[in-house]
Write a protein that holds these residues in place. Structure first.
Motif, mmCIF file in Angstrom:
data_model
loop_
_atom_site.group_PDB
_atom_site.id
_atom_site.type_symbol
_atom_site.label_atom_id
_atom_site.label_comp_id
_atom_site.label_asym_id
_atom_site.label_seq_id
_atom_site.Cartn_x
_atom_site.Cartn_y
_atom_site.Cartn_z
ATOM 1 N N SER A 247 32.344 -3.485 1.944
ATOM 2 C CA SER A 247 31.464 -4.564 2.367
ATOM 3 C C SER A 247 31.280 -5.556 1.221
ATOM 4 O O SER A 247 31.567 -5.249 0.064
ATOM 5 C CB SER A 247 30.105 -4.004 2.800
ATOM 6 O OG SER A 247 29.384 -3.518 1.681
ATOM 7 N N ARG A 248 30.813 -6.741 1.551
ATOM 8 C CA ARG A 248 30.581 -7.752 0.513
ATOM 9 C C ARG A 248 29.558 -7.272 -0.499
ATOM 10 O O ARG A 248 29.506 -7.755 -1.628
ATOM 11 C CB ARG A 248 30.115 -9.057 1.157
ATOM 12 C CG ARG A 248 31.215 -9.793 1.910
ATOM 13 C CD ARG A 248 30.684 -10.998 2.663
ATOM 14 N NE ARG A 248 30.097 -11.983 1.767
ATOM 15 C CZ ARG A 248 30.774 -12.939 1.150
ATOM 16 N NH1 ARG A 248 32.074 -13.035 1.318
ATOM 17 N NH2 ARG A 248 30.154 -13.820 0.371
ATOM 18 N N LYS A 249 28.717 -6.302 -0.095
ATOM 19 C CA LYS A 249 27.702 -5.761 -1.004
ATOM 20 C C LYS A 249 28.204 -4.570 -1.808
ATOM 21 O O LYS A 249 27.493 -4.058 -2.664
ATOM 22 C CB LYS A 249 26.463 -5.346 -0.209
ATOM 23 C CG LYS A 249 25.726 -6.522 0.432
ATOM 24 C CD LYS A 249 25.135 -7.450 -0.625
ATOM 25 C CE LYS A 249 24.297 -8.547 0.013
ATOM 26 N NZ LYS A 249 23.722 -9.466 -1.009
ATOM 27 N N GLY A 250 29.431 -4.086 -1.509
ATOM 28 C CA GLY A 250 30.019 -3.057 -2.359
ATOM 29 C C GLY A 250 30.029 -1.657 -1.797
ATOM 30 O O GLY A 250 30.300 -0.706 -2.542
ATOM 31 N N PHE B 153 29.428 -0.164 -12.743
ATOM 32 C CA PHE B 153 29.940 0.284 -11.461
ATOM 33 C C PHE B 153 29.923 1.819 -11.435
ATOM 34 O O PHE B 153 30.448 2.451 -12.354
ATOM 35 C CB PHE B 153 31.390 -0.166 -11.262
ATOM 36 C CG PHE B 153 31.556 -1.629 -11.075
ATOM 37 C CD1 PHE B 153 31.689 -2.149 -9.804
ATOM 38 C CD2 PHE B 153 31.597 -2.502 -12.155
ATOM 39 C CE1 PHE B 153 31.872 -3.512 -9.614
ATOM 40 C CE2 PHE B 153 31.770 -3.848 -11.974
ATOM 41 C CZ PHE B 153 31.904 -4.359 -10.694
ATOM 42 N N PRO B 154 29.355 2.434 -10.403
ATOM 43 C CA PRO B 154 29.481 3.895 -10.337
ATOM 44 C C PRO B 154 30.921 4.269 -10.024
ATOM 45 O O PRO B 154 31.569 3.615 -9.202
ATOM 46 C CB PRO B 154 28.542 4.280 -9.184
ATOM 47 C CG PRO B 154 28.448 3.052 -8.356
ATOM 48 C CD PRO B 154 28.583 1.886 -9.286
ATOM 49 N N PRO B 155 31.474 5.278 -10.665
ATOM 50 C CA PRO B 155 32.859 5.668 -10.372
ATOM 51 C C PRO B 155 32.938 6.416 -9.044
ATOM 52 O O PRO B 155 31.934 6.885 -8.504
ATOM 53 C CB PRO B 155 33.217 6.575 -11.546
ATOM 54 C CG PRO B 155 31.909 7.170 -11.942
ATOM 55 C CD PRO B 155 30.860 6.111 -11.708
ATOM 56 N N PHE C 2 29.988 1.379 -4.458
ATOM 57 C CA PHE C 2 30.765 0.794 -5.553
ATOM 58 C C PHE C 2 30.048 -0.400 -6.174
ATOM 59 O O PHE C 2 30.651 -1.172 -6.902
ATOM 60 C CB PHE C 2 32.129 0.350 -5.025
ATOM 61 C CG PHE C 2 33.288 1.038 -5.703
ATOM 62 C CD1 PHE C 2 33.251 2.377 -5.986
ATOM 63 C CD2 PHE C 2 34.426 0.338 -6.043
ATOM 64 C CE1 PHE C 2 34.315 3.016 -6.597
ATOM 65 C CE2 PHE C 2 35.502 0.947 -6.668
ATOM 66 C CZ PHE C 2 35.439 2.307 -6.942
ATOM 67 N N THR C 3 28.773 -0.586 -5.852
ATOM 68 C CA THR C 3 28.069 -1.778 -6.331
ATOM 69 C C THR C 3 27.785 -1.692 -7.819
ATOM 70 O O THR C 3 27.498 -0.619 -8.357
ATOM 71 C CB THR C 3 26.753 -1.970 -5.575
ATOM 72 O OG1 THR C 3 25.951 -0.786 -5.705
ATOM 73 C CG2 THR C 3 27.008 -2.246 -4.119
ATOM 74 N N VAL D 116 30.076 -10.411 -5.159
ATOM 75 C CA VAL D 116 30.749 -10.277 -3.873
ATOM 76 C C VAL D 116 31.998 -9.426 -4.093
ATOM 77 O O VAL D 116 32.783 -9.672 -5.014
ATOM 78 C CB VAL D 116 31.128 -11.652 -3.287
ATOM 79 C CG1 VAL D 116 31.903 -11.482 -1.994
ATOM 80 C CG2 VAL D 116 29.882 -12.491 -3.050
ATOM 81 N N TYR D 117 32.195 -8.435 -3.207
ATOM 82 C CA TYR D 117 33.263 -7.459 -3.369
ATOM 83 C C TYR D 117 34.326 -7.644 -2.298
ATOM 84 O O TYR D 117 34.033 -8.026 -1.164
ATOM 85 C CB TYR D 117 32.697 -6.035 -3.294
ATOM 86 C CG TYR D 117 31.621 -5.757 -4.328
ATOM 87 C CD1 TYR D 117 31.937 -5.167 -5.537
ATOM 88 C CD2 TYR D 117 30.298 -6.109 -4.076
ATOM 89 C CE1 TYR D 117 30.956 -4.922 -6.490
ATOM 90 C CE2 TYR D 117 29.317 -5.869 -5.013
ATOM 91 C CZ TYR D 117 29.651 -5.282 -6.223
ATOM 92 O OH TYR D 117 28.682 -5.051 -7.162
ATOM 93 N N SER D 118 35.577 -7.322 -2.661
ATOM 94 C CA SER D 118 36.678 -7.343 -1.696
ATOM 95 C C SER D 118 37.778 -6.433 -2.205
ATOM 96 O O SER D 118 37.897 -6.172 -3.414
ATOM 97 C CB SER D 118 37.210 -8.767 -1.504
ATOM 98 O OG SER D 118 37.691 -9.293 -2.730
#
Length: 885
Positions: free
Chosen positions: A254-257, A178-180, A195-196, A206-208
């Protein structure tokens, strides 16, 4: 604005001396290496502005692995320090360590995890806990515990799947890289961050946004960490998961980060992102990252850059128009970015709603000056989806800190791809056992001694493209049923494959499946490589040799050979035959089993058998021992008796006879409980009357018609009484004798006593045990001593020569005879004769005797009056006697 920024920097710097907090955020990574080896990484982001340097490396983190289903600890893992790197801003020229200065620290070690030890279907989780978060945070309660405040810790959390799933080893690495969050945000300015992460297994991520996890206490580094579920942080009033920063719009991902927010106020804000990992549509794990964002008042950045797109005809593209290209057109546009502030500019192209890996947009050339950039952008001949428009965002970026301002134009493009003819799929017709349609073929084969069927598949393409067959069974594996695909020829414009079917039923088992649906797909390799297969369905069926199904039945249970219901009480015996037959003469196996119980568990005697083609016979024998059952838990049992045959094709045909046993408690009739006087004892209305010194005897007998085990006992036994009785037990019949020779102590100081003796007969019936009671009343009377008839003599004449009254004694003549009888009161429990003492008038003893048959002849004593007393054990009689001479 610059003064405001410097003031905030000064305030943040002043707080360093007051607070010893340090946690920015972080996460776990578990990376599969080989064999049973994994690398476990703990990544911690350290706040170099607010953090206490002493908390940076100490203590060495110890993570714990827990089983998720019951929170059982599996093992602990010590994670030594490995490296630290500085987190660099997106635009390095904007780096300002007085606002955001974060260090990425990695603690890591290689661990071995035996799959057998980590096979629980619910999976596992890894946890480590640390206190405290920064005390300058605006949206959550995070205070210094040393001064009595409420601390806010962080639980680092990673969920992992079991290492064995569906009986097979399951290889997986958690999401990683994950990139900070490297930049600070500005009030009123749109902020975005990627944040992907990546997943080396190719799993979907999937991100939330979720609530950050707290720790149960403000302990700096709990060991071991507490078990799930974990407490959440405490929001400050007006902040919550739906309003993390008071942004407009507020923070979302987003769901993609892609993380976005437009802040409205300054401060330090905590948030948490959950990344869920999916494989084949099923969630297999998750990782959480906590982080914090700094928001400051930034100087006015001025206007964003100006972006434009010039078309081939010299006009400027207007957003909303559809730019159309034919197959042979030059598919290029001119893209320019200008910045009126005179700063450097950049450009970016972002496909909208599709994966740019499947479609390319080429930047063929760029030219740039100090404040402008020009590029020629060309599309390929093949759009992402055939005959559908697609969209591309053309983005112009300046060099504003901390993040570039941008201008975006969304272009809608419709490209007509090169023409392509679909391939044609043919198959060789078979005159016997097959018929065809335009997109299907139906084939039947007859199983005799086995055989080989070939379906010849031909493909042709008018464009001379290369083609490929894909042949798959619907819900079955081709090789499992003797089918295989053989590639015969594959050249430009022509392809040939055979589907060969070896249908020898003695090599291939067709048990349970004789019809097959096979999908044949033919795909050409056209210029755009669109997924446009030509489909044909093959329907294959094998007709197996005829076979008569075996039958199972029972002569003893009636005519039904499918279902029988037997209702029976316990403690009964059941016996019936089970028979089987097969008219084809196949080998048959006849057997039985309980549906919800084991035969041996309930003492059912049954043995299966096997044979060739004739009638088989077995027998079931069962005594339903009541002690083996608890009807409250189970009052019915189901048994299956089944027969199976083995025919030429080794297809198992089964017939089943189902027998339900409906159980009920056994009957329990009344006892026969009697008592009978023996040895001369008379019983009248359950009463016996006897005098002291007499003997009584009563025989008690109990009988049970069900053959239960009986117990006979005397209840409330008085151990001080002198009767005799032995409790007794016996099967079906039991008896014992009650006997009594009363003793004076049995009268308890009275002349008469009545006693109630209660005898109880009980059985051991397993469901309805019975008891019966017999009462025996026994009356005991003391002996009548006839004291009221005692009239002793008062004179005797030993010297008058008439041979009468010659002595003093307690006698009288029996009426009508010369016999003498003693007239002293009889001995009884009230008193027993002890002695007689005779004294003269001066009190001197002249005669004494212990013999109740005493006689005093007065010898040596002068005539006159003498006095006597007769002593009994509990009474005394006194009198006077005159001696005449």
């Amino acid at each position: 604005m610059k003064k405001s920024l410097l003031l905030l920097i000064f305030i943040l710097a002043c707080k360093v001396s007051s607070f010893a907090s340090h946690i920015v955020g972080g996460e776990f990574e578990l990376v599969y290496l080989s064999g049973n080896s994994y690398r476990l990484n703990l990544i911690i982001y350290f706040d170099e502005i607010n953090g206490n340097p002493g908390a940076k490396y100490e203590p060495t983190p110890i993570a714990w692995i827990y089983r998720k289903s019951d929170n059982t600890p599996m093992r602990q893992v010590t994670l030594p320090f490995r490296s630290e790197t500085k987190v660099i801003y997106s635009l390095p020229d904007c780096q300002n360590d007085n606002v955001v200065n974060t260090t990425r620290m990695v603690f890591s070690d290689v661990i071995s995890m035996n799959p057998e030890d980590f096979a629980d279907p619910g999976g596992y989780y890894i946890a480590w806990q640390r206190c405290c978060r920064n005390y300058t945070i605006r949206n959550i309660i995070s205070e210094d515990p040393d001064t009595g405040g409420v601390g806010a810790g962080q639980t680092f959390y990673l969920e992992i799947p079991p290492l064995i799933r569906n009986g097979e080893r399951f290889i997986n690495s958690s999401p990683q890289l994950f990139p900070p969050l490297s930049d600070y945000a500005c009030v009123g300015r749109s902020f975005y961050a990627d944040f992907t992460g990546t997943d080396i297994d190719g799993d979907s991520l999937v991100y939330s946004l979720v609530e950050p996890l707290n720790t149960p206490s403000a302990e700096p580094h709990p060991q071991p960490p507490s078990r799930a579920p974990y407490p959440r942080i405490n929001w400050i009033t007006s902040y919550n998961l739906d309003n993390i920063m008071h942004g407009e719009p507020d923070l979302y991902i987003s769901r993609k980060g892609l993380l976005k927010v437009t802040p409205t106020e300054t401060g330090l804000f905590v948030f948490a992102v959950k990344c869920e990992e999916f494989r084949d549509g099923e969630k297999i794990g998750e990782v959480r990252r906590d982080f914090q964002m700094v928001v400051v008042d930034c100087p006015d950045p001025g206007d964003p850059p100006d972006l434009g797109i010039k078309l081939a005809d010299g006009s400027t593209y207007q957003e909303g128009d559809v730019l159309k290209f034919l197959a042979d057109d030059d598919k290029c546009v001119e893209f320019y970015v200008k910045d009126e502030k005179g700063g450097a500019v950049n450009l970016n192209i972002d496909p909208v709603g599709y994966d740019d890996e499947n479609f390319s947009i080429d930047i063929l050339g760029t030219s740039a000056s100090r404040d402008s950039l020009y590029a020629r952008v060309c599309f390929t001949d093949c759009p992402p989806e055939k005959d559908l428009p697609f969209q591309v965002d053309f983005i112009g970026l300046d060099h504003t800190c901390p993040q570039p301002l941008q201008d975006t134009v969304r272009m809608t493009v419709l490209i007509t791809p090169p023409d392509n003819d679909l391939p044609e799929l043919e198959h060789r017709e078979d005159a016997v056992g097959a018929y065809s349609g335009s997109n299907f073929r139906y084939i039947e084969v007859q199983e005799a001694a086995g055989g080989l069927k070939i379906v010849d598949l031909l493909g042709s393409d008018a464009n001379n493209d290369f083609m490929e067959f894909t042949i798959t069974g619907k819900d079955f594996d081709l090789s499992e049923y003797g089918m295989s695909v053989i590639d015969k020829r594959n050249t430009a414009g022509e392809v040939q494959s055979w589907l060969e079917w070896n249908y020898d039923c003695q090599q291939i088992s067709f048990d349970g499946k004789t019809e097959f649906e096979i999908l044949v797909s033919l795909e050409d390799e056209d210029d755009c490589d669109y997924d446009e297969p030509v489909i044909m369905t093959l329907y294959l069926k094998i007709n197996l040799p005829p076979n008569t199904n075996p039958e199972v039945f029972s002569n003893n249970l009636g005519s039904s050979n499918e279902y029988v219901r037997i209702e029976t009480p316990l403690n009964e015996s059941i016996s019936f035959d089970v028979k089987g037959r097969d008219l084809d003469g196949d080998r048959i196996v006849l057997n039985g089993q309980g549906a919800n119980f084991d035969f041996p568990r309930y003492n059912i005697f049954y043995t299966g058998t096997s044979g060739q083609g004739t009638v088989l016979n077995t027998q079931l024998n069962w005594y339903l021992d009541c002690k083996l059952f608890n009807l409250e838990e189970q009052d019915s049992l189901r048994a299956y008796f089944f027969i199976e045959d083995d025919d030429k094709c080794e297809i198992t045909n089964r017939d089943t006879l189902t027998v339900d046993f409906i159980l009920s408690p056994p009957a329990n009739s009344e006892f026969l409980f009697t008592m009978r006087g023996i040895q001369g004892t008379s019983i009248n209305n359950n009463r016996v009357h006897m005098m002291m010194g007499e003997k009584m005897a009563v025989n008690l007998t109990g009988s049970d018609f069900e053959g239960d085990y009986l117990s006979l006992e005397l209840i409330d036994r008085d151990e001080e009484l002198s009767y005799q009785f032995e409790n007794a037990q016996g099967q079906s019949t039991v008896s014992s004798v009650f006997s009594w020779i009363p003793q004076c102590s049995d009268l308890k100081g009275e002349s008469s006593q009545e006693y109630l003796l209660q005898f109880v007969l009980s059985d051991d019936h397993c469901y309805y045990p019975k008891k019966d009671t017999l009462d025996l009343y026994v009356t005991i009377d003391d002996i009548d001593n006839k004291e009221d008839q005692f009239l002793p003599p008062n004179v005797f004449t030993p010297d008058n020569g008439d041979d009468k009254n010659d002595y003093f004694g307690m006698y009288r003549h029996v009426e009508g005879s010369e016999e003498l009888e003693n007239i002293l009161p009889l001995d009884n429990c009230a008193g027993v004769f002890d002695k007689i003492v005779i004294v003269n008038r001066w009190g001197n003893v002249v005669f004494e005797s212990n013999d109740r048959e005493f006689k005093w002849d007065g010898k040596g004593s002068p005539g006159g009056v003498y006095f006597y007393y007769i002593q009994y054990s509990q009474m005394r009689f006194r009198g006077a006697i005159t001696l005449l001479r």
